[in-house]
Design a protein around this motif. Structure first.
Motif, PDB file in Angstrom:
ATOM      1  N   MET A   1       5.663   2.852   7.657  1.00 49.50           N
ATOM      2  CA  MET A   1       4.456   3.224   8.403  1.00 49.50           C
ATOM      3  C   MET A   1       4.499   2.601   9.788  1.00 49.50           C
ATOM      4  O   MET A   1       5.522   2.068  10.205  1.00 49.50           O
ATOM      5  CB  MET A   1       3.229   2.668   7.714  1.00 49.50           C
ATOM      6  CG  MET A   1       3.080   2.958   6.272  1.00 49.50           C
ATOM      7  SD  MET A   1       1.445   2.384   5.768  1.00 49.50           S
ATOM      8  CE  MET A   1       1.487   2.753   4.048  1.00 49.50           C
TER       9      MET A   1
ATOM     10  N   HIS B   1      -9.051  -3.744  10.394  1.00 45.11           N
ATOM     11  CA  HIS B   1      -9.040  -3.572   8.934  1.00 45.11           C
ATOM     12  C   HIS B   1      -9.502  -4.840   8.216  1.00 45.11           C
ATOM     13  O   HIS B   1      -9.910  -4.779   7.055  1.00 45.11           O
ATOM     14  CB  HIS B   1      -7.628  -3.257   8.455  1.00 45.11           C
ATOM     15  CG  HIS B   1      -7.320  -1.789   8.309  1.00 45.11           C
ATOM     16  ND1 HIS B   1      -8.181  -0.894   7.733  1.00 45.11           N
ATOM     17  CD2 HIS B   1      -6.212  -1.065   8.644  1.00 45.11           C
ATOM     18  CE1 HIS B   1      -7.625   0.312   7.712  1.00 45.11           C
ATOM     19  NE2 HIS B   1      -6.426   0.239   8.267  1.00 45.11           N
TER      20      HIS B   1
ATOM     21  N   HIS C   1      -6.087  -1.828  15.403  1.00 44.14           N
ATOM     22  CA  HIS C   1      -6.367  -1.130  14.141  1.00 44.14           C
ATOM     23  C   HIS C   1      -6.176  -2.079  12.941  1.00 44.14           C
ATOM     24  O   HIS C   1      -7.063  -2.198  12.095  1.00 44.14           O
ATOM     25  CB  HIS C   1      -5.438   0.086  14.027  1.00 44.14           C
ATOM     26  CG  HIS C   1      -5.617   0.893  12.782  1.00 44.14           C
ATOM     27  ND1 HIS C   1      -6.416   2.011  12.717  1.00 44.14           N
ATOM     28  CD2 HIS C   1      -5.099   0.733  11.537  1.00 44.14           C
ATOM     29  CE1 HIS C   1      -6.374   2.502  11.494  1.00 44.14           C
ATOM     30  NE2 HIS C   1      -5.574   1.751  10.755  1.00 44.14           N
ATOM     31  N   GLU C   2      -5.035  -2.733  12.902  1.00 44.21           N
ATOM     32  CA  GLU C   2      -4.764  -3.606  11.751  1.00 44.21           C
ATOM     33  C   GLU C   2      -5.729  -4.790  11.747  1.00 44.21           C
ATOM     34  O   GLU C   2      -6.193  -5.228  10.697  1.00 44.21           O
ATOM     35  CB  GLU C   2      -3.313  -4.095  11.746  1.00 44.21           C
ATOM     36  CG  GLU C   2      -2.247  -2.996  11.798  1.00 44.21           C
ATOM     37  CD  GLU C   2      -2.443  -1.851  10.829  1.00 44.21           C
ATOM     38  OE1 GLU C   2      -2.983  -2.078   9.738  1.00 44.21           O
ATOM     39  OE2 GLU C   2      -2.068  -0.708  11.176  1.00 44.21           O
TER      40      GLU C   2
ATOM     41  N   TYR D   1      -7.045  10.356   8.193  1.00 42.33           N
ATOM     42  CA  TYR D   1      -7.176   9.407   9.307  1.00 42.33           C
ATOM     43  C   TYR D   1      -7.992   9.990  10.466  1.00 42.33           C
ATOM     44  O   TYR D   1      -9.039   9.474  10.822  1.00 42.33           O
ATOM     45  CB  TYR D   1      -5.782   9.003   9.816  1.00 42.33           C
ATOM     46  CG  TYR D   1      -5.131   7.862   9.063  1.00 42.33           C
ATOM     47  CD1 TYR D   1      -4.819   7.971   7.711  1.00 42.33           C
ATOM     48  CD2 TYR D   1      -4.793   6.680   9.697  1.00 42.33           C
ATOM     49  CE1 TYR D   1      -4.200   6.929   7.019  1.00 42.33           C
ATOM     50  CE2 TYR D   1      -4.172   5.630   9.017  1.00 42.33           C
ATOM     51  CZ  TYR D   1      -3.882   5.757   7.679  1.00 42.33           C
ATOM     52  OH  TYR D   1      -3.278   4.725   7.000  1.00 42.33           O
TER      53      TYR D   1
ATOM     54  N   MET E   1       0.848  -2.635   8.684  1.00 48.40           N
ATOM     55  CA  MET E   1       0.097  -2.816   7.446  1.00 48.40           C
ATOM     56  C   MET E   1      -0.793  -4.050   7.544  1.00 48.40           C
ATOM     57  O   MET E   1      -0.352  -5.126   7.938  1.00 48.40           O
ATOM     58  CB  MET E   1       1.094  -2.939   6.285  1.00 48.40           C
ATOM     59  CG  MET E   1       0.448  -3.151   4.942  1.00 48.40           C
ATOM     60  SD  MET E   1      -0.609  -1.751   4.459  1.00 48.40           S
ATOM     61  CE  MET E   1      -1.850  -2.628   3.515  1.00 48.40           C
ATOM     62  N   GLU E   2      -2.042  -3.852   7.119  1.00 51.37           N
ATOM     63  CA  GLU E   2      -3.094  -4.838   7.352  1.00 51.37           C
ATOM     64  C   GLU E   2      -3.197  -5.928   6.300  1.00 51.37           C
ATOM     65  O   GLU E   2      -4.286  -6.481   6.081  1.00 51.37           O
ATOM     66  CB  GLU E   2      -4.433  -4.103   7.450  1.00 51.37           C
ATOM     67  CG  GLU E   2      -4.949  -3.487   6.128  1.00 51.37           C
ATOM     68  CD  GLU E   2      -4.607  -2.020   5.907  1.00 51.37           C
ATOM     69  OE1 GLU E   2      -3.611  -1.537   6.490  1.00 51.37           O
ATOM     70  OE2 GLU E   2      -5.321  -1.356   5.142  1.00 51.37           O
TER      71      GLU E   2
ATOM     72  N   GLU F   1       0.862  -1.186   0.000  1.00 54.88           N
ATOM     73  CA  GLU F   1       0.000   0.000   0.000  1.00 54.88           C
ATOM     74  C   GLU F   1       0.895   1.232   0.000  1.00 54.88           C
ATOM     75  O   GLU F   1       1.861   1.267   0.767  1.00 54.88           O
ATOM     76  CB  GLU F   1      -0.905   0.018   1.224  1.00 54.88           C
ATOM     77  CG  GLU F   1      -1.941   1.126   1.110  1.00 54.88           C
ATOM     78  CD  GLU F   1      -2.950   1.145   2.270  1.00 54.88           C
ATOM     79  OE1 GLU F   1      -2.839   0.325   3.186  1.00 54.88           O
ATOM     80  OE2 GLU F   1      -3.824   2.009   2.230  1.00 54.88           O
TER      81      GLU F   1
ATOM     82  N   LYS G   1     -11.779   3.501   4.622  1.00 58.26           N
ATOM     83  CA  LYS G   1     -11.253   2.442   5.483  1.00 58.26           C
ATOM     84  C   LYS G   1     -10.452   3.009   6.648  1.00 58.26           C
ATOM     85  O   LYS G   1     -10.501   2.458   7.733  1.00 58.26           O
ATOM     86  CB  LYS G   1     -10.433   1.415   4.677  1.00 58.26           C
ATOM     87  CG  LYS G   1      -9.048   1.851   4.225  1.00 58.26           C
ATOM     88  CD  LYS G   1      -8.374   0.719   3.445  1.00 58.26           C
ATOM     89  CE  LYS G   1      -6.996   1.064   2.905  1.00 58.26           C
ATOM     90  NZ  LYS G   1      -5.906   1.039   3.878  1.00 58.26           N
ATOM     91  N   GLU G   2      -9.734   4.120   6.445  1.00 56.88           N
ATOM     92  CA  GLU G   2      -8.869   4.607   7.517  1.00 56.88           C
ATOM     93  C   GLU G   2      -9.638   5.406   8.576  1.00 56.88           C
ATOM     94  O   GLU G   2      -9.447   5.201   9.768  1.00 56.88           O
ATOM     95  CB  GLU G   2      -7.704   5.425   6.951  1.00 56.88           C
ATOM     96  CG  GLU G   2      -6.759   4.611   6.064  1.00 56.88           C
ATOM     97  CD  GLU G   2      -6.168   3.382   6.752  1.00 56.88           C
ATOM     98  OE1 GLU G   2      -6.245   3.272   7.991  1.00 56.88           O
ATOM     99  OE2 GLU G   2      -5.631   2.502   6.038  1.00 56.88           O
TER     100      GLU G   2
ATOM    101  N   TYR H   1      -1.651   9.933   3.302  1.00 53.47           N
ATOM    102  CA  TYR H   1      -1.890   9.151   4.524  1.00 53.47           C
ATOM    103  C   TYR H   1      -1.709  10.137   5.665  1.00 53.47           C
ATOM    104  O   TYR H   1      -0.693  10.154   6.361  1.00 53.47           O
ATOM    105  CB  TYR H   1      -0.923   7.961   4.576  1.00 53.47           C
ATOM    106  CG  TYR H   1      -1.367   6.905   3.613  1.00 53.47           C
ATOM    107  CD1 TYR H   1      -1.214   7.089   2.238  1.00 53.47           C
ATOM    108  CD2 TYR H   1      -2.014   5.760   4.058  1.00 53.47           C
ATOM    109  CE1 TYR H   1      -1.694   6.161   1.332  1.00 53.47           C
ATOM    110  CE2 TYR H   1      -2.493   4.819   3.159  1.00 53.47           C
ATOM    111  CZ  TYR H   1      -2.333   5.028   1.805  1.00 53.47           C
ATOM    112  OH  TYR H   1      -2.824   4.104   0.926  1.00 53.47           O
TER     113      TYR H   1
END
Ligand code: BAL
Ligand code: ZN
Length: 876
Positions: A257, A298, A294-295, A378, A260-261, A118, A316-317, A373
């Motif tokens: 980051m 997702h 959070h992940e 967010y 990541m999901e 991503e 999504k965020e 991002y």
């Protein structure tokens, strides 16, 4: 560089039914074979695949190798004519993971292979339709040297593995869920695993695996516990159950980051996995709990239902941040969590929205997607999701979520689809909510009140503006409020006309008035006395409030409002008024003062024995410097950072002197000899204790506490708080403590990041020299994002003294570092350059110096599109 626009979105001409990938791993020459089954969906026969930084080895269509003239290749894509309705392409590419310092696509971190796809990293692995609405079934075969890659991981379920000749082995993973390529992941290397399991509500066993380096095996308990809590919470709160038999999390040291999901195989920055009390602070523990959550969340909000295009990122965020906020709020303290989130929003998102990178939560265009991002997409995005819950209630919100998944599971959708689900599930017209998605800037709501004692009416007028004007499409703003009696602290009762009853109703924490127009009023009837207004309870909308509250009213609200947010907000407002007065005093050469009202509010909060300890700590904390800067800019004042530093120095010193005995008493009461626990009460104790320590450190008679607490070495929260308190001092003992800390922890990268960050935010007179020495340190590496952020990121954002040094040397230093970093990792460089975007806020001399560094950057002519976008927009 090319700008991409939302209005240009076109559906796919081709779908990819299945993707079969084979990776023959090699540090510098990995061969990727990508077999894709295509179906043409429109009349368009030209197929354009995205691909960057690739060496094309061969392309085969339906078994036939294509010649050079059969396709057209550029640095960013590969085009070929495909008139067939269905066909198969096999594309072979060669890539160099070891040389990949951008950390997008496939790269190496600490000798292991990992991926980050991503937003658009997959195109640096193979040629593909690299866009989120291209959903496909993935099968991944990984072949690697057995000694160097004990584990071979990808998304989904392991369906085959075995030995091969030449010391190699392989594994085949099949993901039963269709997904966009940004959720693809591959990890290989010598990692150890910590295992756990979770039994789902429908009685399935899910294996949980955390992959880490061997030396970190003792730091995984908290992440594992957090994962189990998240899985349970999502079942209970949203009825969402995990959908594979295995859930894997890999911790890597080099990551752009937080995490990541990727479907079934999350890749995490090790900062958000590894913790034990000796190495991690309460803030770190909380960060891990919320990022793991959070992940995990997702998996439904992002993976099962994904985004149609990157302009929908907030779908999504924003939603997943909202969900992780609600989770943390349930795990710890709702009141504290809400205040902390609002502080973050105000300190980081509000300035972004007032600067040159301001964009709506649904941006309308971008040059480099990675630049979006943002705090806006967010955090403001999460606030907008919260508006739905405030308007519809928890049950109504849940109904909307249920309908959203019923309608869109397995699809790539838009923010309008989400809104329609919320509206339809609750039979409400929510079309006005669209205005929150397409307009940048922080709205301001001006409230005035008028009491008519004869008629016993209290008239409230509301006016909304955006960016100082009333030309915007009016926003639907839920105003949660109450009216409190000045005499007995209770809420006053009142009635409403029939018309007003449709706009204003009872809510859990007061009354909910739905402001829908630019100007609107509400008349409360039968109000026995002129009450105090408790406005925007729980921060019911992400706005700036303009309400001419008297200081007496603020002191009262700060002392007893039953809404913790408004109570805290009132004391913050008193502090802010006091800070602004003092900034003006410094600039006019007058003496600074501690306002009697603010002092009164501090006193009542310090003395209130029934007040939650964490809330007490927040109550006695001055607003962040960035919030003050925001307020000064809002008043049209240019910022002189020397004045701000002088004001904070004075305020902290004066508060410490005036409340020395209470601060000391609380500090001593909060001491504990118990072992570290991560729970609400223990965290609150440490938080309040360390706030008191910070004040006490200003007083010569109390300075020994810092050393005593440091020497106790109880846990990282307390050790680090002691070092933080020492920061302003240019002293031998501070240096000795930092040296001790380094010798104790230089084997642990995450703790070493703290050591770097602490010095990069140094507030002593040698702040600038110190940061220059940090980038020369043997442990400083530009290739490691955490390290770069802990020095350069912290310096730009948190070191007012060094970065804004009147000589301009801080600006010159950071700009030259950005240039170096940009060649290595553009994504990280673009974050580091962002403090320059605020240049117009500062005094004229600083403005010129900041602008000239931005100009030099542009004129270098060699910027990545990431940094170029930010610098060029800042200069407009
Ligand atoms: N999707 C990028 C990382 C995150 O927001 O979870
Ligand atoms: Zn996310």
């Amino acid at each position: 560089p090319k700008e991409i626009f939302l209005k240009d979105y076109r559906p796919l001409d081709f779908e990819i039914e299945s993707v079969d990938l084979t990776f023959e791993l090699d540090p510098s020459e990995t061969l990727v074979t990508n077999r894709m089954k295509f179906v043409r969906k429109t009349d368009q026969s030209q197929l354009k695949l995205d691909g960057e930084h690739l060496v094309l080895v061969s392309i085969e269509k339906d078994g036939k190798i294509l010649d050079q003239e059969d396709f057209y290749l550029t640095e960013t894509d590969l085009t070929l004519n495909c008139p067939e309705q269905q066909f198969e392409l096999v594309v072979k590419t060669r890539i160099n993971p070891e040389a990949n310092t951008r950390l997008e696509g496939l790269y190496r971190s600490s000798g292991n292979y990992c991926t980050q796809c991503e937003a658009e990293g997959f195109r640096t692995i193979t040629y593909y339709l690299d866009r989120p609405d291209c959903l496909s079934y993935f099968t991944t075969k990984i072949i690697g040297d057995e000694c160097e890659n004990k584990v071979l991981l990808s998304n989904g379920n392991l369906i085959e593995f075995g030995e091969l000749e030449g010391g190699k082995h392989f594994a085949v993973w099949e993901d039963p869920h269709k997904k966009p390529c940004y959720l693809f992941a591959l990890v290989a290397g010598n990692l150890e695993v910590v295992e756990g399991h979770f039994e789902t509500k429908d009685s399935r066993r899910v294996d949980l695996r955390l992959y880490v380096q061997e030396n970190n095996l003792d730091k995984c308990d908290h992440a594992m516990a957090s994962l189990k809590k998240s899985m349970k919470w999502d079942e209970e709160r949203f009825g969402l159950i995990y959908d594979l038999d295995v859930y894997m999390v890999v911790a890597v040291d080099d990551f752009n980051m937080g995490a990541m999901e990727n479907k079934g195989l999350n890749v995490f920055n090790s900062k958000f996995v590894l913790a034990k009390p000796e190495t991690a602070t309460d803030v770190d523990f909380e960060g891990i709990e919320s990022v793991i959550a959070h992940e995990y969340f997702h998996n439904w909000t992002g993976n099962r239902v994904t985004c149609r295009d990157w302009f929908q990122l907030t779908l999504k965020e924003g939603l997943t941040i909202f969900r992780d906020q609600e989770f943390t709020s349930d795990m710890l303290s709702p009141a504290v969590k809400r205040i902390e989130d609002v502080k973050r929003l105000r300190s980081f998102q509000f300035p972004e929205d007032a600067g040159p990178m301001s964009h709506p939560i649904q941006p309308q265009s971008y040059i480099e997607m990675n630049n979006f991002y943002t705090m806006t997409v967010y955090e403001k995005g999460a606030e907008v999701v919260r508006l739905y819950q405030t308007l519809l209630g928890r049950d109504g919100f849940r109904k909307g979520m249920d309908l959203y998944f019923d309608r869109f599971d397995g699809q790539a959708v838009t923010v309008e689809d989400f809104r329609n689900a919320m509206a339809d599930a609750n039979q409400r017209d929510l079309s006005q909510m669209h205005h929150w998605y397409i307009q940048p800037g922080t709205p301001k709501v001006t409230v005035t009140k008028q009491y008519d004692a004869g008629n016993k009416t209290l008239s409230l007028s509301f006016k909304q503006t955006l960016n100082g004007k009333q030309e915007h499409l009016p926003l639907l703003i839920p105003v949660v409020f109450d009216v409190l009696s000045p005499s007995n602290e209770a809420a006053l009762s009142f009635s409403l006309s029939e018309v007003d009853q449709s706009r204003c109703s009872r809510a859990d924490n007061g009354w909910l008035f739905e402001l829908t127009k630019h100007d609107e009023s509400l008349v409360l009837q039968g109000v026995e006395e002129e009450g105090y207004l408790s406005l925007f309870r729980g921060f019911s909308a992400p706005i700036l409030l303009d309400y001419a509250c008297t200081q007496d009213e603020l002191v009262a609200l700060a002392s007893y409002d039953s809404d913790s947010f408004v109570r805290w907000e009132s004391i913050q407002t008193l502090a802010l008024m006091n800070l602004i007065e003092n900034v003006q005093a410094v600039e006019d050469n007058r003496e600074m003062v501690l306002s009697e009202y603010y002092a009164k509010a501090l006193e009542s909060n310090l003395a209130d024995t029934s007040l939650d300890l964490a809330l007490k700590s927040l109550a006695i904390t001055l607003p962040d410097e960035s919030y003050l800067q925001e307020a000064l800019s809002d008043k049209g004042m240019l910022i002189n950072t020397d004045s701000i530093l002088a004001v904070y120095g004075y305020m902290k010193q004066t508060i410490a002197e005036k409340f020395e005995s209470s601060l000391l008493a609380i500090y001593q009461q909060m001491q504990s000899s118990e072992a570290y626990r991560y729970d609400k009460d223990a965290i609150a104790h440490r938080m309040l204790k360390n706030r008191c320590l910070n004040y006490l450190s200003k007083l010569p008679a109390q300075q020994d506490w810092m050393q005593t607490q440091f020497d106790q070495q109880s846990n990282m929260t307390d050790v680090f708080a002691a070092l933080e308190a020492m920061k302003p001092y240019d002293s031998v003992w501070k240096k000795a403590n930092l040296a001790d800390f380094y010798h104790k922890w230089n084997h642990d990268d995450l703790v070493l990041d703290k050591w770097f960050a602490l010095q990069a935010s140094d507030q002593s007179d040698s702040a600038l020299d110190l940061v220059k020495s940090l980038v020369e340190h043997a442990d400083f590496h530009y290739t490691n994002p955490n390290r770069a952020r802990s020095v350069l990121g912290v310096f730009g954002r948190m070191n007012m003294k060094g970065f804004h040094h009147a000589s301009g040397e801080g600006y010159a230093f950071l700009a030259s570092e950005v240039l170096k970093l940009d060649k290595i990792n553009p994504q990280v460089a673009a974050r580091i350059v962002s403090p320059f975007t605020q240049w117009k806020r500062y005094d004229v001399a600083r403005q010129e110096k900041m602008k000239s560094q931005l100009t030099k950057l542009i004129e270098s002519g060699s910027l990545s599109k990431d940094v170029y976008e930010i610098v060029s927009k800042s200069l407009k």
